[in-house]
Motif scaffolding. Structure first.
Motif, short mmCIF file in Angstrom:
data_model
loop_
_atom_site.label_atom_id
_atom_site.label_comp_id
_atom_site.label_asym_id
_atom_site.label_seq_id
_atom_site.Cartn_x
_atom_site.Cartn_y
_atom_site.Cartn_z
N VAL A 141 -0.81 59.27 -21.79
CA VAL A 141 0.42 59.82 -22.34
C VAL A 141 1.19 58.69 -23.02
O VAL A 141 1.01 57.51 -22.70
CB VAL A 141 1.30 60.47 -21.24
CG1 VAL A 141 0.60 61.67 -20.62
CG2 VAL A 141 1.70 59.44 -20.18
N PRO A 142 2.07 59.02 -23.95
CA PRO A 142 2.88 57.98 -24.61
C PRO A 142 3.97 57.46 -23.68
O PRO A 142 4.47 58.18 -22.82
CB PRO A 142 3.48 58.71 -25.81
CG PRO A 142 3.55 60.15 -25.38
CD PRO A 142 2.34 60.36 -24.50
N ILE A 143 4.32 56.19 -23.87
CA ILE A 143 5.37 55.56 -23.07
C ILE A 143 6.25 54.72 -23.98
O ILE A 143 5.93 54.50 -25.15
CB ILE A 143 4.78 54.68 -21.95
CG1 ILE A 143 3.82 53.62 -22.54
CG2 ILE A 143 4.11 55.51 -20.88
CD1 ILE A 143 3.31 52.61 -21.54
N ARG A 144 7.35 54.24 -23.43
CA ARG A 144 8.20 53.25 -24.10
C ARG A 144 8.47 52.14 -23.10
O ARG A 144 9.02 52.39 -22.02
CB ARG A 144 9.52 53.88 -24.58
CG ARG A 144 10.45 52.88 -25.26
CD ARG A 144 11.69 53.57 -25.79
NE ARG A 144 12.45 54.21 -24.72
CZ ARG A 144 13.43 55.09 -24.93
NH1 ARG A 144 13.75 55.45 -26.15
NH2 ARG A 144 14.07 55.63 -23.90
N THR A 145 8.08 50.91 -23.43
CA THR A 145 8.24 49.79 -22.51
C THR A 145 9.34 48.85 -23.01
O THR A 145 10.04 49.13 -23.97
CB THR A 145 6.91 49.06 -22.33
OG1 THR A 145 6.48 48.51 -23.60
CG2 THR A 145 5.84 50.01 -21.80
N GLY A 146 9.46 47.70 -22.34
CA GLY A 146 10.59 46.81 -22.56
C GLY A 146 10.66 46.21 -23.96
O GLY A 146 9.66 45.80 -24.54
N ARG A 147 11.88 46.15 -24.47
CA ARG A 147 12.15 45.57 -25.79
C ARG A 147 12.03 44.05 -25.73
O ARG A 147 11.82 43.48 -24.66
CB ARG A 147 13.55 45.97 -26.27
CG ARG A 147 14.65 45.48 -25.36
CD ARG A 147 16.03 45.84 -25.91
NE ARG A 147 16.28 47.26 -25.88
CZ ARG A 147 16.85 47.91 -24.88
NH1 ARG A 147 17.21 47.25 -23.78
NH2 ARG A 147 17.05 49.20 -24.93
N LEU A 194 10.91 59.13 -27.07
CA LEU A 194 10.35 57.84 -26.67
C LEU A 194 10.16 56.91 -27.86
O LEU A 194 9.82 55.74 -27.69
CB LEU A 194 8.98 58.04 -26.02
CG LEU A 194 8.93 58.77 -24.68
CD1 LEU A 194 7.48 58.99 -24.26
CD2 LEU A 194 9.69 58.00 -23.61
N TYR A 195 10.39 57.42 -29.07
CA TYR A 195 10.04 56.67 -30.26
C TYR A 195 11.27 56.08 -30.96
O TYR A 195 11.18 55.62 -32.10
CB TYR A 195 9.28 57.57 -31.23
CG TYR A 195 8.18 58.35 -30.55
CD1 TYR A 195 7.20 57.71 -29.80
CD2 TYR A 195 8.14 59.74 -30.62
CE1 TYR A 195 6.21 58.42 -29.15
CE2 TYR A 195 7.14 60.46 -29.98
CZ TYR A 195 6.18 59.79 -29.25
OH TYR A 195 5.19 60.49 -28.60
N GLU A 196 12.39 56.08 -30.30
CA GLU A 196 13.61 55.56 -30.88
C GLU A 196 14.20 54.48 -29.96
O GLU A 196 13.90 54.43 -28.77
CB GLU A 196 14.64 56.68 -31.08
CG GLU A 196 14.17 57.77 -32.03
CD GLU A 196 15.13 58.94 -32.08
OE1 GLU A 196 16.12 58.93 -31.31
OE2 GLU A 196 14.90 59.86 -32.88
N GLY A 197 15.04 53.63 -30.52
CA GLY A 197 15.78 52.68 -29.70
C GLY A 197 15.12 51.34 -29.50
O GLY A 197 15.72 50.44 -28.91
N GLY A 198 13.89 51.16 -29.96
CA GLY A 198 13.25 49.86 -29.90
C GLY A 198 12.59 49.51 -28.59
O GLY A 198 11.70 48.66 -28.55
N CYS A 203 11.75 48.86 -17.99
CA CYS A 203 11.04 49.95 -17.32
C CYS A 203 9.99 50.57 -18.24
O CYS A 203 9.98 50.36 -19.45
CB CYS A 203 12.02 51.02 -16.87
SG CYS A 203 13.06 50.53 -15.47
N VAL A 204 9.11 51.35 -17.65
CA VAL A 204 8.13 52.13 -18.39
C VAL A 204 8.67 53.56 -18.47
O VAL A 204 8.69 54.28 -17.47
CB VAL A 204 6.75 52.10 -17.70
CG1 VAL A 204 5.76 52.98 -18.44
CG2 VAL A 204 6.24 50.66 -17.60
N ASN A 205 9.15 53.93 -19.64
CA ASN A 205 9.73 55.26 -19.85
C ASN A 205 8.64 56.27 -20.20
O ASN A 205 7.75 55.97 -21.00
CB ASN A 205 10.73 55.24 -21.00
CG ASN A 205 11.94 54.37 -20.75
OD1 ASN A 205 12.63 53.99 -21.69
ND2 ASN A 205 12.22 54.01 -19.49
N LEU A 206 8.72 57.45 -19.60
CA LEU A 206 7.86 58.58 -19.93
C LEU A 206 8.76 59.76 -20.27
O LEU A 206 9.95 59.76 -19.95
CB LEU A 206 6.95 58.97 -18.75
CG LEU A 206 6.00 57.92 -18.19
CD1 LEU A 206 6.63 57.15 -17.03
CD2 LEU A 206 4.71 58.59 -17.69
N THR A 207 8.20 60.79 -20.88
CA THR A 207 8.94 62.04 -20.98
C THR A 207 9.17 62.55 -19.57
O THR A 207 8.42 62.23 -18.64
CB THR A 207 8.18 63.10 -21.79
OG1 THR A 207 7.00 63.50 -21.07
CG2 THR A 207 7.80 62.58 -23.18
#
Length: 235
Positions: A141-147, A194-198, A203-207
């Motif tokens: 699944v897609p995630i968003r990790t640390g900037r 999950l695709y905005e904000g850089g 943390c590891v963000n998920l939907t």
């Protein structure tokens, strides 16, 4: 599109026929062209044009064409990308990475195999999956990790605390289905895209739906393995 009896094909049908010829072997693209008027897909060239062209079987030239637009839009519709407008943007690219990973996301062998569950966090592709004994038990699944400068820490960790309705004490923001694996860094759900904000603050963000499913699967003591570099951050 209906064709009147006793007349030749309208100009629009001729244009559609030409687009179908351009669409090449990709059946989803051809179906999309056949089903839509020729003026319906007008998105311009996107930042991930080449990657999407390659994935949907179009000639890779990095320049949007009408047939490219239809093919990308067919991919978007098939995979729940919104808006499905044919634009090769970040949401489509990130979805493409999930689709490309498929049932064998660990083909490169970057995430260690174990008889226990391992949550694999691939910073390079911004993907997460869970494997056990060489079998995928939670598909990628897609995630968003640390900037940048707040990167998610790499290495082997383990889930040491779970808090279903957690609220961050640092940022006063909700962290539903939080599963902490290294200090204040956790796997957790996040509202919005999950695709905005850089990136996250580490943390590891998920939907939220994916975070809930992961919550139902994992337990304290499960391994979390993080590797790679998030695009846009320093090595």
């Amino acid at each position: 599109m209906a064709v009147r009896q006793g007349t030749g094909p309208p100009a629009a049908a001729v244009v559609l026929g030409a687009l179908l010829a351009l669409a090449g072997p990709h059946p989803a693209a051809a179906a999309a062209v056949a089903a839509e008027p020729e003026s319906a897909c007008v998105a311009g060239t996107g930042p991930y044009q080449r990657e999407l062209e390659d994935h949907v079987g179009r000639p890779v030239d990095g320049v949007q064409s009408a047939a490219d637009c239809y093919a990308v839009r067919a991919f978007q519709r098939a995979n729940g990308v919104s808006p499905a407008d044919g634009y090769a943007g970040v949401a489509s690219y990130r979805t493409m990475l999930v689709v490309a990973a498929g049932s064998d996301p660990n083909a490169a062998g970057d995430c260690p195999e174990s008889e226990q569950r391992v949550t694999c966090v691939d910073l390079d592709r911004q993907l997460l999956w869970v494997q056990k004994a060489g079998r995928i038990v939670f598909r990628p699944v897609p995630i968003r990790t640390g900037r940048d400068f707040q990167e998610t820490r790499t290495g082997r960790h383990e889930v040491y605390w779970r808090s279903k309705d957690h609220v961050s004490t640092l940022y006063d923001s909700p962290m539903p289905y939080a599963q902490f694996f290294d200090g204040g860094q956790a796997l957790h759900g996040t509202p919005g895209s999950l695709y905005e904000g850089g990136g996250s603050a580490g943390c590891v963000n998920l939907t939220e739906p994916d975070a809930e499913r992961l919550w139902d699967l994992l337990a304290e003591g499960d391994d979390v393995y993080v590797w790679g570099t998030k695009p846009g951050t320093e090595d």
